[in-house]
Design an enzyme around this catalytic site. Structure first.
Site, PDB file in Angstrom:
ATOM      1  N   GLY A 193       0.830  -1.212   0.000  1.00 21.75           N
ATOM      2  CA  GLY A 193       0.000   0.000   0.000  1.00 21.75           C
ATOM      3  C   GLY A 193       0.854   1.247   0.000  1.00 21.75           C
ATOM      4  N   ASN A 194       0.256   2.373   0.318  1.00 20.65           N
ATOM      5  CA  ASN A 194       1.013   3.621   0.404  1.00 20.65           C
ATOM      6  C   ASN A 194       0.312   4.564   1.392  1.00 20.65           C
ATOM      7  OD1 ASN A 194      -0.922   5.383  -1.124  1.00 20.65           O
ATOM      8  ND2 ASN A 194      -0.490   3.845  -2.700  1.00 20.65           N
ATOM      9  N   HIS A 195       0.838   5.784   1.515  1.00 17.67           N
ATOM     10  CA  HIS A 195       0.382   6.686   2.589  1.00 17.67           C
ATOM     11  C   HIS A 195      -0.806   7.554   2.219  1.00 17.67           C
ATOM     12  CE1 HIS A 195       3.819   5.636   5.018  1.00 17.67           C
ATOM     13  NE2 HIS A 195       4.632   5.901   4.006  1.00 17.67           N
ATOM     14  N   SER A 196      -1.415   7.345   1.067  1.00 16.57           N
ATOM     15  CA  SER A 196      -2.497   8.262   0.665  1.00 16.57           C
ATOM     16  C   SER A 196      -3.693   8.167   1.626  1.00 16.57           C
ATOM     17  CB  SER A 196      -2.958   7.926  -0.757  1.00 16.57           C
ATOM     18  OG  SER A 196      -4.095   8.693  -1.064  1.00 16.57           O
TER      19      SER A 196
END
Ligand code: PMT
Length: 415
Positions: free
Chosen positions: A211-214
């Site tokens: 995933g990522n930090h969005s």
């Protein structure tokens, strides 16, 4: 000219500890040029005095359905207001307004108006999250009421959580938008807008993902801004609406929840086929595990070798099949050579605009309430948008989009 010059604003204050902030709000509304009429509930006077509002506002404070000079104060207030803002709005006032119950001057005035209403809830987290309050808020949004906040943070009694009143500055902004939306041409009226938001999640096994930090804040800010300007908005998102400071929830937004890049690609392609404007603010994973494990990977089996494959490039696919007249806006999250990398994306993905986001810049990028971007247009122009709220960034980008559509329409007329 001041932004609320000539506007008559009824400032409703109900009984919560945040009522002290309504004093600052009253002053700011007056500073913005508004003619402010305070209406306090009995509960509000347990926290703040009417004398303070009498001194700061444009008219004396009103409190009663029966003891004012005017025999029908609620209808006079409701009919003459350009906007009614309630800050803080307690669970009781929200519930009464949603149910159409007019037990005091404030709730009667809310029901006696056709003007825009801005409700700024403030209460303890348990109350804000209670299904009854959530249902009442949903009802009000459906009816076109603007909801501002609440924010998360320190609450009365030292507790932390969602329920804090939005800042007076954010509330004044929302009142300006509500008044403007009601009196000005809605420049996205009738347009269909698709926005993507949040970070995709590519499963490794049933409990882990890439995933990522969005946070989705930038995407929802676009959805709110476009809907506030009259567009019908579909947001394809991996996250529920975050609670960014001061964000106004507006009606006219359909949310399609997805998780993976594949799901986002499918939902976006379908929604975008007929859209006038598409905004790809989501942070989409570029790679995903080829073969996610069906059961949780165990540490005892050693470090797994995870084979990756590319995900569908949603923006590039939309760029390749763009219907005539559609405006496609992509983003570029970069950590170096921002303008060059963004220009490469603009050329490679068939977008009309790329919003370049230096995600290493202070207070900008992932999860912040603020952002700072460069908007690259396919005609070669670059529009810098300095550090401001994500809503204001969305506003600046949509101003370009609307101007672009107007220019295309007038070119066509002249041909
Ligand atoms: O959500 P927030 O916390 O508010 O943060 C906002 C943000 C930083 C996520 C946002 O402003 C942003 O920069 N979004 C784009 C993030 C990204 O994926 O950038 P990228 O440079 O990797 O991708 C370029 C463009 O292609 C993007 O429009 C992306 O949506 C799109 N893309 C990328 C990969 C892929 N497989 N398909 C795509 O469509």
């Amino acid at each position: 000219m001041k932004s609320l010059a000539g506007k008559r604003i009824v400032l409703g204050v109900s009984g919560g500890i945040a009522a002290y902030k309504a004093i600052e709000l009253c002053r700011r509304l007056v500073d913005a040029g508004a003619h402010v009429v305070p209406v306090l509930t009995k509960g509000a006077t347990r926290f703040v005095g009417r004398a303070t509002f009498d001194a700061l506002a444009s008219e004396r404070t009103q409190m009663s359905l029966f003891e004012e000079d005017d025999p029908i104060p609620h209808t006079t207030l409701g009919q003459t207001a350009d906007c009614i803002v309630v800050a803080p709005a307690t669970a009781r006032v929200i519930g009464a307004y949603a149910a159409g119950i007019s037990s005091d001057l404030l709730t009667a005035t809310l029901i006696a108006t056709r003007s825009p209403v801005v409700i700024c809830p403030a209460m303890h987290t348990e109350m804000w999250e209670h299904p009854a309050v959530a249902d009442n808020i949903a009802t009000l949004i459906e009816r076109g009421v603007h909801i501002v906040g609440p924010e998360s943070g320190r609450l009365a009694g030292g507790d932390e959580g969602a329920g804090r009143l939005s800042s007076p500055a954010d509330i004044v902004d929302a009142v300006i938008r509500a008044v403007g939306a009601a009196s000005e041409r809605q420049d996205m009226d009738g347009l269909s807008v698709v926005v993507t938001a949040g970070g995709t999640r590519e499963p490794i096994d049933p409990v882990r993902f890439i995933g990522n930090h969005s946070s989705g804040k930038q995407g929802y800010a676009f959805a709110d801004e476009a809907a506030g300007r009259g567009a019908e908005v579909t947001i394809v998102s991996t996250v529920d609406r975050p609670v960014p400071s001061g964000a106004a929830m507006v009606p006219g937004i359909t949310v399609l929840r997805v998780d993976t890049a594949e799901e986002m690609a499918e939902a976006t392609a379908e929604a975008a086929a007929e859209a006038d404007v598409v905004i790809m603010a989501a942070a989409v994973a570029d790679f995903r595990p080829v073969d996610p494990a069906g059961v949780k990977l165990k540490k005892r089996d050693g470090v797994p070798a995870i084979e990756l494959e590319p995900t569908p490039d949603i923006l590039a696919a939309l760029g390749a099949s763009k219907p005539e007249g559609q405006i496609l806006v992509g983003f570029a999250a970069e950590t170096c050579d921002v303008a060059d990398n963004a220009a490469a994306k603009l050329n490679g993905k068939g977008a009309d605009y790329i919003v370049a986001n230096d995600v290493t810049a202070e207070n900008a990028g992932f999860a912040y309430d603020t952002n700072e971007v460069l908007v690259l247009a396919s005609d070669g122009r670059i529009h810098p948008v300095g550090l401001r709220s994500k809503r204001q960034v969305a506003q600046a980008v949509l101003d370009l989009v609307v101007a672009d559509r107007d220019a295309r329409a007038s070119n066509q007329e002249n041909q």
